[in-house]
Design a protein around this motif. Structure first.
Motif, PDB file in Angstrom:
ATOM      1  N   GLY A  83       0.824  -1.200   0.000  1.00  0.00           N
ATOM      2  CA  GLY A  83       0.000   0.000   0.000  1.00  0.00           C
ATOM      3  C   GLY A  83       0.860   1.252   0.000  1.00  0.00           C
ATOM      4  O   GLY A  83       1.834   1.358   0.724  1.00  0.00           O
ATOM      5  N   LEU A  84       0.492   2.193  -0.852  1.00  0.00           N
ATOM      6  CA  LEU A  84       1.174   3.478  -0.898  1.00  0.00           C
ATOM      7  C   LEU A  84       0.267   4.559  -0.337  1.00  0.00           C
ATOM      8  O   LEU A  84      -0.893   4.314   0.006  1.00  0.00           O
ATOM      9  CB  LEU A  84       1.565   3.818  -2.340  1.00  0.00           C
ATOM     10  CG  LEU A  84       2.544   2.873  -3.029  1.00  0.00           C
ATOM     11  CD1 LEU A  84       2.778   3.317  -4.463  1.00  0.00           C
ATOM     12  CD2 LEU A  84       3.859   2.818  -2.276  1.00  0.00           C
ATOM     13  N   ALA A  85       0.774   5.771  -0.270  1.00  0.00           N
ATOM     14  CA  ALA A  85      -0.007   6.889   0.224  1.00  0.00           C
ATOM     15  C   ALA A  85      -1.181   7.144  -0.722  1.00  0.00           C
ATOM     16  O   ALA A  85      -1.064   7.025  -1.934  1.00  0.00           O
ATOM     17  CB  ALA A  85       0.870   8.139   0.317  1.00  0.00           C
ATOM     18  N   GLY A  86      -2.319   7.464  -0.166  1.00  0.00           N
ATOM     19  CA  GLY A  86      -3.496   7.736  -0.977  1.00  0.00           C
ATOM     20  C   GLY A  86      -4.327   6.499  -1.241  1.00  0.00           C
ATOM     21  O   GLY A  86      -5.261   6.531  -2.039  1.00  0.00           O
ATOM     22  N   GLY A  87      -4.003   5.379  -0.610  1.00  0.00           N
ATOM     23  CA  GLY A  87      -4.777   4.169  -0.771  1.00  0.00           C
ATOM     24  C   GLY A  87      -4.503   3.396  -2.047  1.00  0.00           C
ATOM     25  O   GLY A  87      -5.298   2.564  -2.452  1.00  0.00           O
ATOM     26  N   VAL A  88      -3.379   3.657  -2.699  1.00  0.00           N
ATOM     27  CA  VAL A  88      -3.023   2.955  -3.924  1.00  0.00           C
ATOM     28  C   VAL A  88      -2.256   1.696  -3.565  1.00  0.00           C
ATOM     29  O   VAL A  88      -1.334   1.733  -2.761  1.00  0.00           O
ATOM     30  CB  VAL A  88      -2.160   3.867  -4.837  1.00  0.00           C
ATOM     31  CG1 VAL A  88      -1.742   3.139  -6.090  1.00  0.00           C
ATOM     32  CG2 VAL A  88      -2.898   5.133  -5.166  1.00  0.00           C
ATOM     33  N   THR A  89      -2.650   0.572  -4.140  1.00  0.00           N
ATOM     34  CA  THR A  89      -1.910  -0.671  -3.921  1.00  0.00           C
ATOM     35  C   THR A  89      -1.086  -0.988  -5.165  1.00  0.00           C
ATOM     36  O   THR A  89      -1.538  -0.802  -6.294  1.00  0.00           O
ATOM     37  CB  THR A  89      -2.864  -1.840  -3.629  1.00  0.00           C
ATOM     38  OG1 THR A  89      -3.746  -1.996  -4.731  1.00  0.00           O
ATOM     39  CG2 THR A  89      -3.647  -1.603  -2.363  1.00  0.00           C
ATOM     40  N   VAL A  90       0.123  -1.461  -4.940  1.00  0.00           N
ATOM     41  CA  VAL A  90       1.055  -1.755  -6.020  1.00  0.00           C
ATOM     42  C   VAL A  90       1.474  -3.219  -5.905  1.00  0.00           C
ATOM     43  O   VAL A  90       1.942  -3.652  -4.850  1.00  0.00           O
ATOM     44  CB  VAL A  90       2.299  -0.842  -5.923  1.00  0.00           C
ATOM     45  CG1 VAL A  90       3.286  -1.163  -7.013  1.00  0.00           C
ATOM     46  CG2 VAL A  90       1.894   0.605  -5.990  1.00  0.00           C
ATOM     47  N   PRO A  91       1.315  -4.003  -6.977  1.00  0.00           N
ATOM     48  CA  PRO A  91       1.800  -5.380  -6.925  1.00  0.00           C
ATOM     49  C   PRO A  91       3.318  -5.418  -7.064  1.00  0.00           C
ATOM     50  O   PRO A  91       3.915  -4.596  -7.765  1.00  0.00           O
ATOM     51  CB  PRO A  91       1.123  -6.056  -8.121  1.00  0.00           C
ATOM     52  CG  PRO A  91       0.831  -4.958  -9.057  1.00  0.00           C
ATOM     53  CD  PRO A  91       0.609  -3.727  -8.225  1.00  0.00           C
ATOM     54  N   ARG A  92       3.931  -6.350  -6.386  1.00  0.00           N
ATOM     55  CA  ARG A  92       5.387  -6.471  -6.474  1.00  0.00           C
ATOM     56  C   ARG A  92       5.798  -7.924  -6.326  1.00  0.00           C
ATOM     57  O   ARG A  92       5.044  -8.743  -5.820  1.00  0.00           O
ATOM     58  CB  ARG A  92       6.081  -5.599  -5.439  1.00  0.00           C
ATOM     59  CG  ARG A  92       5.771  -5.962  -4.018  1.00  0.00           C
ATOM     60  CD  ARG A  92       6.406  -5.004  -3.061  1.00  0.00           C
ATOM     61  NE  ARG A  92       6.110  -5.364  -1.679  1.00  0.00           N
ATOM     62  CZ  ARG A  92       6.463  -4.660  -0.647  1.00  0.00           C
ATOM     63  NH1 ARG A  92       7.139  -3.548  -0.808  1.00  0.00           N
ATOM     64  NH2 ARG A  92       6.170  -5.056   0.564  1.00  0.00           N
ATOM     65  N   LEU A  93       6.987  -8.228  -6.790  1.00  0.00           N
ATOM     66  CA  LEU A  93       7.555  -9.567  -6.700  1.00  0.00           C
ATOM     67  C   LEU A  93       8.723  -9.501  -5.731  1.00  0.00           C
ATOM     68  O   LEU A  93       9.623  -8.669  -5.886  1.00  0.00           O
ATOM     69  CB  LEU A  93       8.031 -10.040  -8.078  1.00  0.00           C
ATOM     70  CG  LEU A  93       8.714 -11.385  -8.117  1.00  0.00           C
ATOM     71  CD1 LEU A  93       7.705 -12.486  -7.839  1.00  0.00           C
ATOM     72  CD2 LEU A  93       9.363 -11.610  -9.462  1.00  0.00           C
ATOM     73  N   MET A  94       8.703 -10.379  -4.755  1.00  0.00           N
ATOM     74  CA  MET A  94       9.753 -10.392  -3.754  1.00  0.00           C
ATOM     75  C   MET A  94      10.565 -11.668  -3.896  1.00  0.00           C
ATOM     76  O   MET A  94      10.007 -12.756  -4.037  1.00  0.00           O
ATOM     77  CB  MET A  94       9.160 -10.321  -2.339  1.00  0.00           C
ATOM     78  CG  MET A  94       8.382  -9.057  -2.053  1.00  0.00           C
ATOM     79  SD  MET A  94       9.406  -7.579  -2.104  1.00  0.00           S
ATOM     80  CE  MET A  94      10.387  -7.815  -0.672  1.00  0.00           C
ATOM     81  N   ALA A  95      11.861 -11.540  -3.854  1.00  0.00           N
ATOM     82  CA  ALA A  95      12.773 -12.680  -3.830  1.00  0.00           C
ATOM     83  C   ALA A  95      13.468 -12.692  -2.480  1.00  0.00           C
ATOM     84  O   ALA A  95      14.039 -11.680  -2.070  1.00  0.00           O
ATOM     85  CB  ALA A  95      13.791 -12.578  -4.969  1.00  0.00           C
ATOM     86  N   ARG A  96      13.405 -13.815  -1.799  1.00  0.00           N
ATOM     87  CA  ARG A  96      13.990 -13.902  -0.470  1.00  0.00           C
ATOM     88  C   ARG A  96      15.007 -15.022  -0.431  1.00  0.00           C
ATOM     89  O   ARG A  96      14.746 -16.135  -0.851  1.00  0.00           O
ATOM     90  CB  ARG A  96      12.889 -14.181   0.543  1.00  0.00           C
ATOM     91  CG  ARG A  96      11.952 -13.019   0.712  1.00  0.00           C
ATOM     92  CD  ARG A  96      10.986 -13.264   1.869  1.00  0.00           C
ATOM     93  NE  ARG A  96      10.203 -12.085   2.113  1.00  0.00           N
ATOM     94  CZ  ARG A  96       9.003 -11.879   1.597  1.00  0.00           C
ATOM     95  NH1 ARG A  96       8.454 -12.774   0.812  1.00  0.00           N
ATOM     96  NH2 ARG A  96       8.339 -10.754   1.878  1.00  0.00           N
ATOM     97  N   LEU A  97      16.174 -14.696   0.115  1.00  0.00           N
ATOM     98  CA  LEU A  97      17.239 -15.660   0.315  1.00  0.00           C
ATOM     99  C   LEU A  97      17.378 -15.871   1.806  1.00  0.00           C
ATOM    100  O   LEU A  97      17.662 -14.935   2.559  1.00  0.00           O
ATOM    101  CB  LEU A  97      18.557 -15.148  -0.272  1.00  0.00           C
ATOM    102  CG  LEU A  97      19.780 -16.018  -0.033  1.00  0.00           C
ATOM    103  CD1 LEU A  97      19.626 -17.345  -0.738  1.00  0.00           C
ATOM    104  CD2 LEU A  97      21.031 -15.309  -0.510  1.00  0.00           C
ATOM    105  N   ARG A  98      17.164 -17.100   2.239  1.00  0.00           N
ATOM    106  CA  ARG A  98      17.241 -17.414   3.664  1.00  0.00           C
ATOM    107  C   ARG A  98      18.407 -18.369   3.908  1.00  0.00           C
ATOM    108  O   ARG A  98      18.495 -19.419   3.264  1.00  0.00           O
ATOM    109  CB  ARG A  98      15.946 -18.058   4.135  1.00  0.00           C
ATOM    110  CG  ARG A  98      14.800 -17.100   4.081  1.00  0.00           C
ATOM    111  CD  ARG A  98      13.573 -17.699   4.724  1.00  0.00           C
ATOM    112  NE  ARG A  98      12.506 -16.709   4.732  1.00  0.00           N
ATOM    113  CZ  ARG A  98      11.345 -16.877   4.132  1.00  0.00           C
ATOM    114  NH1 ARG A  98      11.076 -18.010   3.513  1.00  0.00           N
ATOM    115  NH2 ARG A  98      10.442 -15.938   4.182  1.00  0.00           N
ATOM    116  N   ILE A  99      19.282 -17.968   4.803  1.00  0.00           N
ATOM    117  CA  ILE A  99      20.436 -18.769   5.157  1.00  0.00           C
ATOM    118  C   ILE A  99      20.370 -19.050   6.659  1.00  0.00           C
ATOM    119  O   ILE A  99      20.348 -18.126   7.459  1.00  0.00           O
ATOM    120  CB  ILE A  99      21.765 -18.053   4.812  1.00  0.00           C
ATOM    121  CG1 ILE A  99      21.796 -17.736   3.319  1.00  0.00           C
ATOM    122  CG2 ILE A  99      22.954 -18.914   5.202  1.00  0.00           C
ATOM    123  CD1 ILE A  99      22.972 -16.890   2.892  1.00  0.00           C
ATOM    124  N   GLY A 100      20.323 -20.326   6.999  1.00  0.00           N
ATOM    125  CA  GLY A 100      20.255 -20.697   8.410  1.00  0.00           C
ATOM    126  C   GLY A 100      21.650 -20.672   9.054  1.00  0.00           C
ATOM    127  O   GLY A 100      22.670 -20.855   8.405  1.00  0.00           O
TER     128      GLY A 100
END
Length: 101
Positions: A83-100
């Motif tokens: 969510g951005l200011a003004g109630g606008v929603t933006v789709p996005r792609l997240m890449a996560r690297l998890r290292i234990g």
């Protein structure tokens, strides 16, 4: 070498006449001999060059793609919306690297 090439060029000549046969399409319908009438012949296939509709597919599950890189590391990609200011929603792609540890 050059005199031989010049001799070949002087003795070679194009043919006097080349007869080409025109390729005409075969008639696919009866032609009308009446005067003042126009006959149009052809196939009527409106969907010949159109793409067919894709089947509707729904993805079930978490919507996350996950790959194990090693014993302790994983890489995942998932879609989110922020969510951005003004109630606008933006789709996005997240890449996560998890290292234990």
């Amino acid at each position: 070498m050059w005199p031989l090439l010049m001799l070949v060029q002087t003795t070679a000549e194009p043919p006097l006449r080349i007869d080409l046969k025109p390729l005409l399409p075969e008639p696919s319908c009866d032609r009308n001999t009446g005067e003042g009438e126009i006959v149009v012949c052809g196939d009527r296939d409106d969907g010949r060059y159109r793409l067919t509709a894709l089947p509707e597919r729904r993805f079930e599950g978490s919507g996350r793609a996950q790959v194990r890189l090693s014993d302790r590391a994983t890489l995942s990609a998932e879609g989110e919306s922020a969510g951005l200011a003004g109630g606008v929603t933006v789709p996005r792609l997240m890449a996560r690297l998890r290292i234990g540890f």
